[in-house]
Design a protein around this motif. Structure first.
Motif, short mmCIF file in Angstrom:
data_model
loop_
_atom_site.label_atom_id
_atom_site.label_comp_id
_atom_site.label_asym_id
_atom_site.label_seq_id
_atom_site.Cartn_x
_atom_site.Cartn_y
_atom_site.Cartn_z
N ARG A 152 -2.69 22.27 -126.48
CA ARG A 152 -2.29 22.14 -127.87
C ARG A 152 -1.53 20.82 -128.10
O ARG A 152 -1.74 20.15 -129.12
N ILE A 153 -0.69 20.45 -127.15
CA ILE A 153 0.09 19.22 -127.29
C ILE A 153 -0.83 18.00 -127.26
O ILE A 153 -0.71 17.08 -128.07
N THR A 154 -1.79 17.99 -126.32
CA THR A 154 -2.72 16.87 -126.21
C THR A 154 -3.57 16.75 -127.47
O THR A 154 -3.78 15.64 -127.99
N ASN A 155 -4.04 17.87 -127.97
CA ASN A 155 -4.89 17.84 -129.16
C ASN A 155 -4.12 17.37 -130.39
O ASN A 155 -4.65 16.63 -131.23
N ARG A 156 -2.87 17.78 -130.46
CA ARG A 156 -2.05 17.33 -131.60
C ARG A 156 -1.86 15.82 -131.55
O ARG A 156 -2.00 15.12 -132.56
N ALA A 157 -1.59 15.30 -130.38
CA ALA A 157 -1.39 13.85 -130.23
C ALA A 157 -2.67 13.08 -130.53
O ALA A 157 -2.64 12.02 -131.17
N LEU A 158 -3.81 13.61 -130.09
CA LEU A 158 -5.09 12.93 -130.32
C LEU A 158 -5.43 12.94 -131.81
O LEU A 158 -5.91 11.93 -132.35
N SER A 159 -5.17 14.06 -132.47
CA SER A 159 -5.46 14.12 -133.91
C SER A 159 -4.57 13.15 -134.68
O SER A 159 -5.02 12.53 -135.66
N GLU A 160 -3.34 12.99 -134.24
CA GLU A 160 -2.44 12.03 -134.89
C GLU A 160 -2.92 10.61 -134.67
O GLU A 160 -2.89 9.78 -135.59
N GLU A 161 -3.39 10.32 -133.46
CA GLU A 161 -3.91 8.98 -133.16
C GLU A 161 -5.12 8.66 -134.04
O GLU A 161 -5.26 7.54 -134.55
N ARG A 162 -5.99 9.64 -134.22
CA ARG A 162 -7.17 9.43 -135.05
C ARG A 162 -6.79 9.14 -136.50
O ARG A 162 -7.34 8.24 -137.15
N ALA A 163 -5.85 9.92 -137.03
CA ALA A 163 -5.41 9.69 -138.41
C ALA A 163 -4.74 8.32 -138.55
O ALA A 163 -4.96 7.61 -139.54
N GLU A 164 -3.95 7.94 -137.56
CA GLU A 164 -3.27 6.65 -137.63
C GLU A 164 -4.25 5.48 -137.55
O GLU A 164 -4.06 4.46 -138.22
N VAL A 165 -5.29 5.62 -136.75
CA VAL A 165 -6.30 4.56 -136.65
C VAL A 165 -6.94 4.32 -138.01
O VAL A 165 -7.13 3.18 -138.44
N VAL A 166 -7.26 5.41 -138.69
CA VAL A 166 -7.86 5.29 -140.02
C VAL A 166 -6.87 4.67 -141.01
O VAL A 166 -7.21 3.75 -141.76
N ALA A 167 -5.64 5.16 -141.01
CA ALA A 167 -4.63 4.66 -141.94
C ALA A 167 -4.35 3.18 -141.70
O ALA A 167 -4.24 2.39 -142.65
N GLN A 168 -4.22 2.79 -140.44
CA GLN A 168 -3.95 1.39 -140.13
C GLN A 168 -5.09 0.48 -140.56
O GLN A 168 -4.87 -0.63 -141.04
N TYR A 169 -6.32 0.97 -140.43
CA TYR A 169 -7.47 0.16 -140.85
C TYR A 169 -7.44 -0.04 -142.37
O TYR A 169 -7.67 -1.14 -142.87
N LEU A 170 -7.14 1.03 -143.11
CA LEU A 170 -7.07 0.92 -144.56
C LEU A 170 -5.96 -0.04 -144.98
O LEU A 170 -6.15 -0.85 -145.90
N MET A 171 -4.83 0.02 -144.31
CA MET A 171 -3.73 -0.88 -144.64
C MET A 171 -4.11 -2.33 -144.33
O MET A 171 -3.73 -3.25 -145.06
N ALA A 172 -4.88 -2.54 -143.27
CA ALA A 172 -5.32 -3.89 -142.93
C ALA A 172 -6.25 -4.46 -143.99
O ALA A 172 -6.39 -5.69 -144.12
#
Length: 302
Positions: free
Chosen positions: A227-247
Motif C-alpha cells: 500500500r505504501i509503495t502504491n501510494r508513492a507511485l501514484s503520487e509520482e505519476r500525478a506529479e509528473v503530469v502536474a510538472q509537465y503542465l506547469m512547464a
C-alpha cells in the motif's frame, strides 16, 4: 434565430388546411436579401445564413472537430423522416443539372437537419460554384414538399474569412479534454510522446480559456505491491503530469494534485488502473462528487 409565437403559427396552419391541399413551399433568400454572417474565435468558426420565413442555415467548425452544417428553425415546417439534399442551380441559372447529395434524416426539434463533414463540404463547393444547396421534405401539415434553399449570393467573401478563422482554431475543444487519462507502464511514471501531445493540447486550451479555474490531477496504481509503495507511485505519476503542465505555462496554483494508490480501481485489469486522470473545472461548475475511478475524481481526498 427567429422567434415565432405559437398562436399566429396555429392560425396560419388552420388557414392553410381550410383552404385545401397544401402546395409546395420554398424558403430562401433572394438576391436582394441574401446575407452571411461570420462568428469567429479560437474555439470555433461559424457562417450563418438567414432563410426568410424558415430560420437559419449554419456552417459550423468547432475546434478539434470537423465542419458540420445544420438547419435551425423554431417552427416545425418539415415532417420527421427521410428528406433529400441536392445542390441545384438558382432560379436565375436555368438549365443547369442539379447534383444529388443524398438522403438526410429530418428530426423533430429546433435543429431538424444536420450534416457531417463530407456532405457539408459538398454544400460549400456548390455555393462557391454559384449553386444553391436545397433540402426537401414533406411538410409537417401534409405530404406536399417543403424546400429550404441556401443562397450562394454574398457567400464567397465571408467564406474566405471563415477559412482564416479555421486556420487559427485551437487543436481541441473543452469537451474533448475536460476529462483525460494518462496510462503508465508497470512501476513506471514515464510519459510517452502521445501523453506529452495530449498534455500540450490541454495546456494550450487552458491558457486560451479564461473560464477554466482549476485542474485536478489524480494519480493511481494497480494493486500489485504494498500500500505504501502504491501510494508513492501514484503520487509520482500525478506529479509528473502536474510538472509537465506547469512547464507549458499553467500556473501552479491552478493545479490540485492528489494521490490515491490502489484505492479506486477503474476496472479489474491492472493496466487500466496504472494511470493519472486530469479533470478541468470551469467557473460555475460544481466539483464532481464521484469516486476517483475511471475519468472521475473524488472531492473527499486531499
Amino acid at each position: 434565430m427567429f422567434k415565432t409565437k405559437a398562436t399566429p403559427y396555429i392560425f396560419a396552419l388552420a388557414t392553410t388546411l381550410a383552404a385545401g391541399p397544401a402546395v409546395s413551399a420554398t424558403y430562401g433568400a433572394g438576391i436582394e436579401n441574401s446575407q452571411w454572417y461570420l462568428a469567429e474565435s479560437v474555439f470555433g468558426c461559424s457562417l450563418t445564413h438567414e432563410v426568410p420565413g424558415y430560420g437559419q442555415a449554419v456552417f459550423n467548425h468547432r475546434a478539434g472537430e470537423s465542419l458540420t452544417f445544420y438547419l435551425e428553425s423554431d417552427v416545425p415546417l418539415m415532417q420527421p423522416g427521410r428528406g433529400r439534399v441536392v445542390v441545384e442551380a438558382p432560379a436565375w441559372r436555368p438549365g443547369v443539372a442539379p447534383r444529388n447529395v443524398g438522403e438526410v434524416m429530418v428530426a423533430d426539434g429546433v435543429r431538424p437537419v444536420s450534416l457531417g463533414a463530407r456532405e457539408s463540404m459538398v454544400l460549400v463547393q456548390g455555393l462557391l460554384a454559384g449553386m444553391a444547396p436545397t433540402v426537401t421534405r414533406a411538410a409537417w401539415y401534409g405530404n406536399d414538399p417543403v424546400r429550404v434553399q441556401v443562397s450562394n449570393v454574398n457567400f464567397a467573401s465571408p467564406y474566405a474569412a471563415y477559412l482564416q478563422c479555421v486556420g487559427g482554431l485551437l487543436p481541441v475543444n473543452y469537451d474533448q479534454i475536460k476529462r483525460s487519462r494518462i496510462p503508465f507502464g508497470v512501476a513506471s511514471a514515464d510519459l510517452s510522446d502521445a501523453d506529452r501531445k495530449l498534455l500540450d493540447n490541454i495546456a494550450v486550451y487552458v491558457l486560451a480559456d479564461s473560464t477554466v479555474e482549476r485542474i485536478f490531477v489524480d494519480g493511481h496504481s494497480d494493486r500489485y505491491g504494498s500500500r505504501i509503495t502504491n501510494r508513492a507511485l501514484s503520487e509520482e505519476r500525478a506529479e509528473v503530469v502536474a510538472q509537465y503542465l506547469m512547464a507549458q505555462g499553467i500556473a501552479e496554483d491552478m493545479i490540485t494534485v492528489r494521490a490515491h494508490g490502489d484505492r479506486f480501481p477503474a476496472s479489474s485489469r491492472a493496466a487500466d488502473n496504472r494511470r493519472a486522470t486530469i479533470r478541468l473545472q470551469r467557473q460555475g461548475e460544481r466539483p464532481s462528487m464521484q469516486q476517483a475511478n475511471g475519468y472521475g475524481v473524488s472531492t473527499s481526498n486531499g
